[in-house]
Design an enzyme around this catalytic site. Structure first.
Site: not given
Ligand code: AP5
Ligand code: MG
Length: 232
Positions: A17, A92, A128, A161, A172
């Site tokens: 994402k 979410r 990552r 992270r 997660r």
């Molecule tokens: P990346 O692009 O970083 O993936 P991502 O989908 O952004 O993964 P996240 O871990 O950030 O998602 P998340 O939803 O768990 O975390 P968030 O920060 O939103 O890619 C991942 C890796 O793969 C990277 O190394 C990248 O280079 C590689 N990659 C990407 N695409 C690729 C491809 N096609 N091929 C190969 N490699 C690839 O949320 C964190 C926490 O915040 C949550 O757990 C929760 O506690 C809280 N939170 C966030 N939003 C909310 C909400 N709306 N409500 C409540 N709590 C929330």
């Molecule tokens: Mg992310």
């Protein structure tokens, strides 16, 4: 000017994402909010809400709907001034989806679901790393830095992270399956829903999302957004 739309990027942890948001912002000059990034900032503050956010995130749980609503409302005040507003990681759960409908009003909501296999997610998240200075994200499993633990771009330290440790990733993923995945049903019934295979390489995923947004994948070729369109 093309009508403003809200673009929701749905997908499991590690689906890509954040990666796709960065590329879409560059190409289409849309504004964006990553609730994960915004909440990590809040979690760094020594306040009651900041501490609650940090505890939830470290456990791999969702942060409270109240705090998320506050963050989203604060960041989306002027979303209609742009050609599009990307939401990375929101909504979410069903309650957040209802909040989004309320904020969006008449603005169309387009949903892109980046579907990815869990084994792929686990490999991606275990590798990552991000730079403590410039924030650049890299992956030691696919594109290791020239010097271990050091950012290729600015020379600062690369760190993992805390929620990318294996036990938290498992939690997660469970939270995603139970609370967020059901939104794919909710949105697919609304007809503003597009699925992309997130197991493919980054560029291919991006090309498919871009083609969907510009209407290039449809026979009618009805353009929805133009690359480089000003967000004024
Ligand atoms: P990346 O692009 O970083 O993936 P991502 O989908 O952004 O993964 P996240 O871990 O950030 O998602 P998340 O939803 O768990 O975390 P968030 O920060 O939103 O890619 C991942 C890796 O793969 C990277 O190394 C990248 O280079 C590689 N990659 C990407 N695409 C690729 C491809 N096609 N091929 C190969 N490699 C690839 O949320 C964190 C926490 O915040 C949550 O757990 C929760 O506690 C809280 N939170 C966030 N939003 C909310 C909400 N709306 N409500 C409540 N709590 C929330
Ligand atoms: Mg992310």
């Amino acid at each position: 000017m093309t009508e403003c739309r809200i673009l929701v990027l749905l997908g499991a942890p590690g689906a890509g994402k954040g990666t796709q948001t960065t590329k879409l912002v560059q190409k289409f000059r849309m504004k964006y909010l990553s609730t994960g990034e915004a909440l990590r900032q809040k979690a760094g503050e020594d306040t009651l809400l900041g501490n609650q956010a940090r505890e939830s995130m470290e456990r791999g749980e969702l942060v409270s709907n109240e705090l998320v609503a506050q963050v989203v409302r604060d960041c989306m005040t002027d979303f209609r001034d742009s050609t599009g507003f990307i939401l990375d990681g929101f909504p979410r759960n069903r309650s957040q989806a209802e909040l989004l409908e309320e904020i969006a009003g008449e603005t169309p909501i387009w949903v892109i679901n980046i579907r990815v296999d869990e084994e792929v997610v686990i490999t991606r998240l275990s590798g990552r790393r991000h730079c403590v200075e410039c924030g650049k994200i890299t992956n030691v499993n696919f594109s290791p830095p020239r010097q271990e633990g050091v950012c290729d771009t600015c020379g600062a330290k690369l760190v993992q992270r805390p929620d990318d440790f294996p036990n938290v990733v498992q939690r997660r993923l469970q939270v995603y399956r139970e609370q967020t995945k059901p939104l794919t049903d909710f949105y697919s019934k609304k007809g503003c829903y597009f699925e992309v295979d997130g197991n493919l390489d980054t560029e291919t995923v991006f090309e498919r999302i871009s083609a969907h947004l510009t209407g290039e994948e449809s026979l009618a070729g009805n353009p929805h957004l133009s690359a480089g369109q000003s967000s004024a």
